[in-house]
Write an enzyme that holds these catalytic residues in place. Structure first.
Site, PDB file in Angstrom:
ATOM      1  N   ASP A  75       7.506  96.842  16.035  1.00  0.00           N
ATOM      2  CA  ASP A  75       6.193  97.101  16.634  1.00  0.00           C
ATOM      3  C   ASP A  75       5.257  97.443  15.481  1.00  0.00           C
ATOM      4  O   ASP A  75       5.274  98.559  14.961  1.00  0.00           O
ATOM      5  CB  ASP A  75       6.307  98.258  17.639  1.00  0.00           C
ATOM      6  CG  ASP A  75       4.979  98.569  18.310  1.00  0.00           C
ATOM      7  OD1 ASP A  75       3.926  98.177  17.769  1.00  0.00           O
ATOM      8  OD2 ASP A  75       4.989  99.221  19.374  1.00  0.00           O
TER       9      ASP A  75
ATOM     10  N   THR B 184      -0.615  95.148  18.575  1.00  0.00           N
ATOM     11  CA  THR B 184      -1.955  95.075  19.118  1.00  0.00           C
ATOM     12  C   THR B 184      -2.815  94.367  18.084  1.00  0.00           C
ATOM     13  O   THR B 184      -2.393  94.150  16.945  1.00  0.00           O
ATOM     14  CB  THR B 184      -2.543  96.477  19.387  1.00  0.00           C
ATOM     15  OG1 THR B 184      -2.392  97.265  18.200  1.00  0.00           O
ATOM     16  CG2 THR B 184      -1.843  97.165  20.546  1.00  0.00           C
TER      17      THR B 184
ATOM     18  N   GLU C 243      -3.935  80.681  34.079  1.00  0.00           N
ATOM     19  CA  GLU C 243      -2.508  81.037  34.157  1.00  0.00           C
ATOM     20  C   GLU C 243      -1.646  79.896  33.622  1.00  0.00           C
ATOM     21  O   GLU C 243      -1.882  78.735  33.937  1.00  0.00           O
ATOM     22  CB  GLU C 243      -2.128  81.360  35.601  1.00  0.00           C
ATOM     23  CG  GLU C 243      -2.678  82.707  36.019  1.00  0.00           C
ATOM     24  CD  GLU C 243      -2.257  83.125  37.421  1.00  0.00           C
ATOM     25  OE1 GLU C 243      -1.426  82.445  38.037  1.00  0.00           O
ATOM     26  OE2 GLU C 243      -2.784  84.144  37.895  1.00  0.00           O
TER      27      GLU C 243
ATOM     28  N   TYR D 108     -10.093  81.240  34.672  1.00  0.00           N
ATOM     29  CA  TYR D 108      -8.676  81.547  34.919  1.00  0.00           C
ATOM     30  C   TYR D 108      -7.802  80.502  34.246  1.00  0.00           C
ATOM     31  O   TYR D 108      -8.092  79.309  34.327  1.00  0.00           O
ATOM     32  CB  TYR D 108      -8.377  81.544  36.425  1.00  0.00           C
ATOM     33  CG  TYR D 108      -8.086  82.932  36.948  1.00  0.00           C
ATOM     34  CD1 TYR D 108      -6.964  83.613  36.487  1.00  0.00           C
ATOM     35  CD2 TYR D 108      -8.906  83.547  37.871  1.00  0.00           C
ATOM     36  CE1 TYR D 108      -6.688  84.896  36.945  1.00  0.00           C
ATOM     37  CE2 TYR D 108      -8.645  84.827  38.325  1.00  0.00           C
ATOM     38  CZ  TYR D 108      -7.531  85.494  37.856  1.00  0.00           C
ATOM     39  OH  TYR D 108      -7.263  86.749  38.297  1.00  0.00           O
TER      40      TYR D 108
END
Ligand code: DSN
Length: 422
Positions: free
Chosen positions: A202, A228, A58, A56
């Site tokens: 985009d 992406t 964050e 993790y």
């Protein structure tokens, strides 16, 4: 067999392993032409399946909410620096889980609920997150949409300008999911500047082409660039947001803590690998070959009587209206899939049919170019498509089966990263 091999999965969960192996074989045997798909390298596959998935993280490098980031920080920093260098941007955020969350972060950074956003209409080639009605972006904001010209099939910047002047959007999206032509980033930037909007490019579909020098870059024109990482860029399923330094903090806060929790560190590592691959001369040749293959395929399809939206393509993507062939997009796509040619049914601009049963098909050449196919193979691909569509109209499954066998025979000569014959 799948490469890297999956012996532990096979021993522990044979049911799942069998499905994975079958998918590897399916990807090997099919002519994969879904415009948003590709084959990642084995290095990217390896990075995606590392112990980094256990962690993790964050926050951002140097400012995390969990301990133990001694190695995650440099991995994420490596991905960021590679993105900045490859695309020539001042700032990159590599944490968005995929393209839709990346675009949502843009809304959170620059808009309040109810504010006006302008994007290309979905049936014209835009994306759900550019303000389409069923998306949160269309429900919580005030979307206004531009189209393509009915005759040319291309964006008419005069219409875009008129709409922007009338509606004064705070954010303008350019780019989309079914845009076969070059996007005029300087033209959009001029309009955005005039109405005081943030311009978002985009580039999900064309990021690899831009990286490889086969499509103009939005850098210097768009305020924010979302993409992406898994289409023409040939990385893992993920996303990035690139900005000028001025917008860096707003975007970072929108991604975390605004929208997401911990980044997917194994994906970040795989993005870093893909960005390194995309910075090579070999990748530049690949990007140009994608475009050359699409142009050759478009020409061959036109010769075989397919109607192409905008009359052809400048990039990796072809959008065909099958009305003239006497078949709808969905039964055609299904028959083509049975024939070993994988693509998707798609609306075409001003479609008179419904989105779940539209008039068109969308295809792209990124994946087949990764396999090594070149212009010389495209007339055969177009011939198979024509034959399969005609066979579908006559319920001629024997022809469809024959084509599937011929496709498989051709592809046997073109190795697939992630697969080896057992
Ligand atoms: N699903 C992507 C595509 O196929 O273009 C867009 O989200």
């Amino acid at each position: 067999m799948h490469v890297p091999p999956i012996p532990h999965l096979t021993a522990e969960d044979p049911e799942l392993a069998t499905l994975v192996e079958a998918e590897a074989t399916r990807q090997h045997d099919k002519l994969r032409m879904i415009a948003s798909e590709n084959y990642v390298s084995e290095a990217v596959l390896e990075a995606s399946s590392t112990v980094l998935t256990n962690k993790y993280s964050e926050g951002y490098a140097g400012k995390r909410y969990y301990e133990g980031q001694q190695l995650i920080d440099p991995i994420e920093t490596l991905a960021i620096e590679r993105a900045k260098s490859l695309f020539g941007v001042e700032h990159a955020n590599v944490q968005p889980y995929s393209g839709s969350p990346a675009n949502l972060a843009v809304y959170l950074a620059f808009l309040q609920p109810g504010d006006t956003v302008m994007g290309m209409s979905l049936p014209m080639g835009g994306h759900l997150t550019h303000g389409w009605s069923v998306s949160a972006t269309g429900k919580w904001f005030n979307p206004v949409r531009y189209a393509v010209n009915r005759e040319s099939g291309r964006i008419d910047l005069d219409e875009v300008r008129d709409l922007a002047r009338a509606e004064r959007p705070k954010v303008i999206f350019c780019g989309g999911t079914a845009v076969p032509r070059t996007i005029d980033f300087p033209g959009f930037a001029e309009i955005a500047r005039e109405v005081g909007a943030v311009l978002v490019a985009d580039i999900a579909h064309i990021a690899g082409l831009i990286a490889g020098g086969a499509h103009p870059s939005p850098v210097g024109h768009a305020d924010v660039i979302t993409t992406t990482t898994h289409k023409t860029l040939r990385g893992p399923r993920g996303a990035m947001i690139m900005t000028t330094a001025a917008h860096a903090s707003a975007i970072d806060k929108a991604v975390f803590p605004g929208l997401q929790g911990g980044p997917h560190n194994h994906t970040t590592a795989a993005i870093a690998v893909a960005l390194r691959e995309a910075s090579t001369e070999e990748f530049g040749r690949y990007a140009h070959q994608i475009v050359a293959n699409a142009a050759a395929l478009a020409a061959a399809m036109t010769e075989r009587g397919f109607t192409l939206i905008s009359g052809g393509t400048d990039n990796h993507l072809i959008l065909a209206d099958l009305t003239g062939k006497g078949i709808a997009g969905k039964p055609a796509a299904q028959a083509l899939d049975r024939a070993g040619i994988e693509l998707n049914y798609n609306t075409v601009p001003y479609d008179v049919r419904k989105p779940f049963d539209p008039s068109g098909i969308r295809l792209g050449t990124a994946a087949l170019t990764t396999r090594g196919l070149t212009e010389q193979h495209m007339p055969q691909v177009a011939a198979w498509m024509d034959e399969a569509v005609t066979a579908a109209l006559k319920d001629d499954e024997a022809t469809i089966d024959r084509i599937a066998g011929e496709v498989q025979d051709l592809l046997a000569g073109f190795p697939m990263p992630g697969y080896r014959a057992a």
